[in-house]
Design a protein around this motif. Sequence first.
Motif, PDB file in Angstrom:
ATOM      1  N   ASN A  81       0.840  -1.200   0.000  1.00  0.00           N
ATOM      2  CA  ASN A  81       0.000   0.000   0.000  1.00  0.00           C
ATOM      3  C   ASN A  81       0.874   1.249   0.000  1.00  0.00           C
ATOM      4  OD1 ASN A  81       0.831   0.181   2.686  1.00  0.00           O
ATOM      5  ND2 ASN A  81      -1.133  -0.420   3.540  1.00  0.00           N
ATOM      6  N   TYR A  82       0.245   2.350  -0.379  1.00  0.00           N
ATOM      7  CA  TYR A  82       0.981   3.600  -0.610  1.00  0.00           C
ATOM      8  C   TYR A  82       0.134   4.763  -0.114  1.00  0.00           C
ATOM      9  CZ  TYR A  82       3.164   7.418  -3.361  1.00  0.00           C
ATOM     10  OH  TYR A  82       3.760   8.582  -3.777  1.00  0.00           O
TER      11      TYR A  82
ATOM     12  N   VAL B   3      -6.822   0.015   6.830  1.00  0.00           N
ATOM     13  CA  VAL B   3      -6.423  -0.219   5.443  1.00  0.00           C
ATOM     14  C   VAL B   3      -6.462  -1.707   5.077  1.00  0.00           C
ATOM     15  CG1 VAL B   3      -5.027   1.874   5.377  1.00  0.00           C
ATOM     16  CG2 VAL B   3      -3.965  -0.295   6.042  1.00  0.00           C
TER      17      VAL B   3
ATOM     18  N   TRP C 184       6.012   3.065  -0.865  1.00  0.00           N
ATOM     19  CA  TRP C 184       5.299   1.797  -0.980  1.00  0.00           C
ATOM     20  C   TRP C 184       5.699   0.889   0.178  1.00  0.00           C
ATOM     21  CZ3 TRP C 184       1.230   0.293  -3.713  1.00  0.00           C
ATOM     22  CH2 TRP C 184       0.873   1.042  -4.845  1.00  0.00           C
TER      23      TRP C 184
ATOM     24  N   ILE D  79      -9.464  -5.219   2.003  1.00  0.00           N
ATOM     25  CA  ILE D  79      -8.356  -4.287   1.846  1.00  0.00           C
ATOM     26  C   ILE D  79      -8.855  -3.051   1.113  1.00  0.00           C
ATOM     27  CG2 ILE D  79      -7.588  -5.436  -0.296  1.00  0.00           C
ATOM     28  CD1 ILE D  79      -4.705  -4.680   0.514  1.00  0.00           C
TER      29      ILE D  79
ATOM     30  N   VAL E 268      -3.377   0.487  -3.391  1.00  0.00           N
ATOM     31  CA  VAL E 268      -3.024  -0.880  -2.991  1.00  0.00           C
ATOM     32  C   VAL E 268      -2.599  -1.660  -4.236  1.00  0.00           C
ATOM     33  CG1 VAL E 268      -4.569  -0.887  -1.000  1.00  0.00           C
ATOM     34  CG2 VAL E 268      -5.409  -1.710  -3.189  1.00  0.00           C
TER      35      VAL E 268
END
Length: 370
Positions: free
Chosen positions: A105-106, A120, A173, A219, A244
Amino acid sequence: MQYASSPARHPTRMLTACAIALLIVAPTAGPASAADSHSYDFESPSQKLPFMAIQGSGHVLVGPAPGGKSGRAARVDVPNDGRSFKSELVIKGLDAGNHRFSFANYLPPDWQRQDVDTIVAQWFSTQSDDPRIKPVVALSIHGGDWRLKVHWMTNDTIQETVISLGAARLSNWNHWTFDIAWSSPGAPGSIAVTRDGVNVGSHQGANNYHRGEPPHFRIGAYRPGWRPEKASNTAGRADVVLFVDDIDITSTIGSRRGDSPTATSTPSPAGSPSPSTAPTPSESPSSAVETGAVQNGGVPVPSVASAPTDGTSPAPPLRKASEATSETAGRTGAIGAAGGVAAMAGIVFVLLRRRNATRSRRRAHRSSGR
């Protein structure tokens, strides 16, 4: 006198029927070991995405990956409009065995740090009879830190432990791995968490409610404080936007319960877990809009603008273990089917030779008796 035809009188038909049956049955048996594995990298426009749980006007779209990462990723949006509070991809159908969950994820550079939880990733066990139920395991960002929350039940009381997983970096990331062995009423479970290959937290003991369906995986982004019934003050708070990618779920059923495939585990937090003081009402199938995700190649999908990078090199992509498992299992099934057909053909060939020899002896006997 005529007799009804039977497979014994038509060995060719019998051979054909047996071959078809083996070809149908054998391949289906092969990939069974990979049935509990899932992988989504968002690269193929024809890949069918998981179901979406959208509440309000949020969405999940596929477009270019930000942060210097090559390829495509899923952009998750939850607008601050007074009624939206989650946009998630939902993967159900997992059994209660051990699993490894990997994903990336970012958080974009304009992410607004707030003193509220933004979940998240969560593992949720549907409990239609109890509105107090929280996710059994949840990864969230609170302020500027990552948190892991684990819930279980003792004497009908929800228990909670909170584990700090370190500071969150923007424009970066994060590659997560969760090795989870679900507990049972008679045996403890375990959770081991790594981020970018480094062990950042663990939990030993009860980690679910031991009733209902096995936990499924979600997610995306879920902000409980934005649920309309909470009447939270959201004024001045930015929309939730994150990305994601590289979702990979594999069964690790061979591992012993309580053991983790990862290297070294960090000690569990000191002290006894305390009961949760204010359980958050969590969604049931009726409170969330469960929609089938449109294939990203089926309709035009808006491009996602790449966020500015911080100059860091992109992390290497995760290995698609489930794809390798599926390929190997499929190859094994095909070989098994071919071998089964060959064996059946050999048996039928022997039977045919015996039948022909018997017929020849009968003809010779009748000829000598005339």
